[in-house]
Design a protein around this motif. Structure first.
Motif: not given
Length: 336
Positions: A126-148
């Motif tokens: 799960v961690g690897l899949l989410l990390a790969l997903l974060m590389t394809r997200l926009t900056t603000w979505v990635r920041l929201v996901l990181t904060a969560a």
């Protein structure tokens, strides 16, 4: 030899000298700078002086309890010795032979290994899949996901356990309510902890919930170090996404992935609080892992020496994993 013989032999032939440095090293003159003993510079001792307080604190927190554990495992300390302060009798390896000859110990060890393997596998996947997903997200979505993720990571264990107890509650749990809408009303009132397999599934969700944020953030940091030009070149050469990940991305992040997985093995092997809290501070024997088994032997059966012996065996089992982790850490430092 007479003077005549000397004149007849001719003039003496000069003996050539060995060039400087070809023979033995010249002996420095007494009092020269090379003959003085070299003194250690003051700056070289500064790093050791700076880490000395940390070493003292670690020795005080870990070294003494570990030494006490080793000594107690070779004794037979019970409630009498605890309250009276008498010196417990020495029994040698009796505690270890009793534990290793007990079938319950091996059953608990097997349960612990299976539980650890499931949690580590799902956490890393799960961690690897989410990390790969974060590389394809926009900056603000990635920041929201990181904060969560950081918020979930910083949540106290007691709060997280209370949330999962409510989610899996037999009468008012959200899990039963959602499944009942699909499987029918008969699923309402289902107790997940009557079956240890289902109970460990809920416990595993709690463990994964707390471990995934660290894995995601660490692996995402490793993915940012993958050269994009190599991935683009592989794509232009006709490689599909799995091939790019296998031959370009994975070799770069593999050292970090290995170290995080090794840490997860150590952490999940020592899971204690999640099981303890979800079972209302009274876990059944079917839910005991090595940590809970050691605690049960020491404080519920008042066999403190046997509990410490189980804890020492657990340390020995994990020492191999710790050595492997340190070797991987040193290899990564050498590569860098």
């Amino acid at each position: 030899m007479t003077a005549a013989d000397t004149r007849a032999a001719g003039p003496p032939v000069p003996v050539p000298r060995a060039p400087e440095g070809a023979g033995a090293a010249p002996v420095p003159a007494k009092g020269s700078p090379d003959s003085r003993p070299k003194k250690r510079k003051k700056g070289e001792l500064l790093p050791y002086l700076l880490i000395l307080p940390a070493l003292v604190a670690i020795a005080a927190v870990y070294a003494f309890p570990l030494a006490k554990t080793v000594i107690m495992s070779f004794q037979d300390m019970g409630r009498k010795e605890l309250w009276t302060g008498e010196s417990p009798p020495w029994v040698g390896f009796e505690q270890f032979t009793d534990i290793l000859g007990d079938g319950e110990f091996w059953s608990v060890t097997g349960r612990t290994v299976v539980f650890m393997a499931v949690c580590v596998t799902l956490t890393m996947a799960v961690g690897l899949l989410l990390a790969l997903l974060m590389t394809r997200l926009t900056t603000w979505v990635r920041l929201v996901l990181t904060a969560a993720l950081v918020a979930a990571w910083s949540m106290p264990l007691m709060v997280a356990a209370s949330i999962f107890r409510w989610l899996s509650d037999s009468d008012y749990g959200l899990i039963n309510t959602l499944i009942a809408k699909v499987a029918g009303e008969d699923f309402l009132g289902h107790n997940w902890f009557l079956d240890p397999k289902q109970g460990f599934a809920i416990i595993s969700l709690l463990v994964i919930w707390g471990a995934v944020p660290f894995v995601v953030i660490t692996l995402y940091a490793a993915l940012t170090q993958v050269p994009r030009e190599l991935e683009e070149a592989a794509s232009l050469d006709g490689a599909n996404a799995p091939a790019v990940f296998r031959f370009v991305t994975w070799p770069v992040i593999r050292p970090v992935f290995t170290m995080v997985a090794t840490l997860s093995v150590i952490w999940d092997f020592n899971v204690f609080g999640q099981i303890w809290l979800l079972r209302g501070n009274k876990p059944e024997p079917e839910y005991e892992t090595l940590g809970l088994y050691s605690f049960s032997k020491a404080f519920e059966s008042t066999s403190f020496s046997q509990g410490t012996a189980i804890a020492l065996i657990t340390v020995l089992l994990l020492s191999g994993v710790a050595v492997y982790y340190l070797r991987q850490l040193m290899k990564t430092g050498e590569v860098e």
